[in-house]
Structure formats: C-alpha cells, structure tokens
Design a protein around this motif. Structure first.
Motif, PDB file in Angstrom:
ATOM      1  N   LEU A 102       0.832  -1.209   0.000  1.00  0.00           N
ATOM      2  CA  LEU A 102       0.000   0.000   0.000  1.00  0.00           C
ATOM      3  C   LEU A 102       0.861   1.251   0.000  1.00  0.00           C
ATOM      4  N   LEU A 103       0.404   2.246  -0.730  1.00  0.00           N
ATOM      5  CA  LEU A 103       1.021   3.569  -0.653  1.00  0.00           C
ATOM      6  C   LEU A 103       0.705   4.176   0.710  1.00  0.00           C
ATOM      7  N   ILE A 104       1.636   4.949   1.223  1.00  0.00           N
ATOM      8  CA  ILE A 104       1.424   5.687   2.469  1.00  0.00           C
ATOM      9  C   ILE A 104       1.406   7.161   2.101  1.00  0.00           C
ATOM     10  N   ARG A 105       0.333   7.843   2.511  1.00  0.00           N
ATOM     11  CA  ARG A 105       0.143   9.245   2.159  1.00  0.00           C
ATOM     12  C   ARG A 105      -0.029  10.091   3.413  1.00  0.00           C
ATOM     13  N   ASP A 106       0.221  11.392   3.265  1.00  0.00           N
ATOM     14  CA  ASP A 106      -0.075  12.328   4.342  1.00  0.00           C
ATOM     15  C   ASP A 106      -1.510  12.829   4.171  1.00  0.00           C
ATOM     16  N   ALA A 107      -1.935  13.728   5.043  1.00  0.00           N
ATOM     17  CA  ALA A 107      -3.316  14.233   5.009  1.00  0.00           C
ATOM     18  C   ALA A 107      -3.632  14.983   3.726  1.00  0.00           C
ATOM     19  N   GLU A 108      -2.605  15.514   3.050  1.00  0.00           N
ATOM     20  CA  GLU A 108      -2.807  16.228   1.787  1.00  0.00           C
ATOM     21  C   GLU A 108      -2.717  15.293   0.576  1.00  0.00           C
ATOM     22  N   LYS A 109      -2.661  13.995   0.835  1.00  0.00           N
ATOM     23  CA  LYS A 109      -2.609  12.944  -0.186  1.00  0.00           C
ATOM     24  C   LYS A 109      -1.276  12.842  -0.908  1.00  0.00           C
ATOM     25  N   ASN A 110      -0.227  13.476  -0.375  1.00  0.00           N
ATOM     26  CA  ASN A 110       1.111  13.321  -0.943  1.00  0.00           C
ATOM     27  C   ASN A 110       1.655  11.939  -0.595  1.00  0.00           C
ATOM     28  N   ILE A 111       2.304  11.302  -1.542  1.00  0.00           N
ATOM     29  CA  ILE A 111       2.895   9.987  -1.291  1.00  0.00           C
ATOM     30  C   ILE A 111       4.168  10.170  -0.469  1.00  0.00           C
ATOM     31  N   LEU A 112       4.210   9.499   0.682  1.00  0.00           N
ATOM     32  CA  LEU A 112       5.371   9.543   1.561  1.00  0.00           C
ATOM     33  C   LEU A 112       6.235   8.295   1.426  1.00  0.00           C
ATOM     34  N   GLY A 113       5.627   7.212   0.967  1.00  0.00           N
ATOM     35  CA  GLY A 113       6.328   5.940   0.865  1.00  0.00           C
ATOM     36  C   GLY A 113       5.325   4.824   0.648  1.00  0.00           C
ATOM     37  N   ALA A 114       5.728   3.617   1.026  1.00  0.00           N
ATOM     38  CA  ALA A 114       4.842   2.462   0.874  1.00  0.00           C
ATOM     39  C   ALA A 114       5.200   1.417   1.919  1.00  0.00           C
ATOM     40  N   VAL A 115       4.233   0.572   2.206  1.00  0.00           N
ATOM     41  CA  VAL A 115       4.438  -0.560   3.103  1.00  0.00           C
ATOM     42  C   VAL A 115       4.086  -1.838   2.350  1.00  0.00           C
ATOM     43  N   GLY A 116       4.849  -2.873   2.601  1.00  0.00           N
ATOM     44  CA  GLY A 116       4.557  -4.191   2.063  1.00  0.00           C
ATOM     45  C   GLY A 116       4.546  -5.185   3.204  1.00  0.00           C
ATOM     46  N   VAL A 117       3.540  -6.045   3.204  1.00  0.00           N
ATOM     47  CA  VAL A 117       3.393  -7.040   4.266  1.00  0.00           C
ATOM     48  C   VAL A 117       3.258  -8.404   3.624  1.00  0.00           C
ATOM     49  N   SER A 118       3.957  -9.383   4.198  1.00  0.00           N
ATOM     50  CA  SER A 118       3.885 -10.751   3.714  1.00  0.00           C
ATOM     51  C   SER A 118       3.955 -11.711   4.898  1.00  0.00           C
ATOM     52  N   GLY A 119       3.220 -12.799   4.799  1.00  0.00           N
ATOM     53  CA  GLY A 119       3.271 -13.812   5.850  1.00  0.00           C
ATOM     54  C   GLY A 119       2.013 -14.628   5.964  1.00  0.00           C
TER      55      GLY A 119
END
Length: 144
Positions: A102-119
């Motif tokens: 998933l993309l990680i965004r701030d309150a203004e919808k700017n992309i700050l990064g992403a998270v990936g989860v597996s397991g």
C-alpha cells in the motif's frame, strides 16, 4: 514530495504487528520504503519464512512504481496479464502483484512511501498493513 521518517516507519510496523496479533495472523514481515523506493525499515516476526522479506519489499516497491496498491496491480494482472508481465520484466522481477502493498500518504494525499506485508493470506496482509498505516496516523488510498 515528502518522505517518511524512521519514527513513522517504525510506527507503521508496530501497528501492522498489532493488527496481525489481533487478527491471529501467521508471522508477518513488514517492509517500509521511502518515496524513492528505498528501504527505511524491515522487520520480521519470529517464524516468518525466509522469502518473506523479498516479497514484502516487492509488494511495497510495486505500489510505489505504479502509484497504486498491489491489490490494484493484481486486478491489472488478471485483466491485462501481458502488460503486468512486461512491466515486471522492466522492473527486473521486483514486483509482486498481490494484495499487501500500500502507498502511504499524508493528510494532503502526498505519497510519503509504501508498506509491504507478507506472511499470511494476501487479504490479511493488506488488512494488517492498513492497520499499521492507521496506527501511524497516516493514510492510504484504500482508506481515503
């Protein structure tokens, strides 16, 4: 474009692990990338298998590379398999088009990064990732 801090990345991971505990998930691995696709933090729970770090990073990287969740990439892979296959070749195999990135965004919808989860099952991975993003008081496209 901003980027995540280490403190924010660790908060996303803590929240993801809490969501996994609440969902009784299998052991998870969580990767958090900055807006340029570089790894900020990777944590693997005890018992998480050896390929999970690569998978988690690839889920997050694919979301950043194409600007959408890895669930959307999975849908694209179903609808346009040749396109996603070609993009994955261009990406040197660094994308895993299944839910959990998933993309990680701030309150203004700017992309700050992403998270990936597996397991666990991909839907559970994604649910835990959403929990982690929410815990860090950040946003994702899935929650906007």
């Amino acid at each position: 474009m901003g980027s995540l801090t280490l403190e924010q990345a660790l908060s996303v991971i803590d929240g993801t692990f809490q969501a996994g505990f609440n969902n009784k998930s299998a052991p998870l691995t969580v990767a958090v990338l900055d807006s340029g696709g570089k790894l900020i933090s990777l944590q693997r729970q005890d018992g998480s298998s050896m390929m999970r770090p690569d998978i988690a990073i690839a889920k997050a990287w694919g979301a950043l590379a194409l600007g959408c969740s890895s669930r959307k990439l999975a849908q694209d892979a179903d609808n346009r398999p040749a396109f996603i296959s070609a993009v994955n070749v261009l990406a040197h195999g660094n994308m895993v088009p299944v839910p959990g990135g998933l993309l990680i965004r701030d309150a203004e919808k700017n992309i700050l990064g992403a998270v990936g989860v597996s397991g666990d099952l991909s839907d559970i991975d994604e649910s835990c990732a959403l929990g982690g993003i929410d815990y860090a008081q950040l946003y994702s496209d899935e929650a906007m």
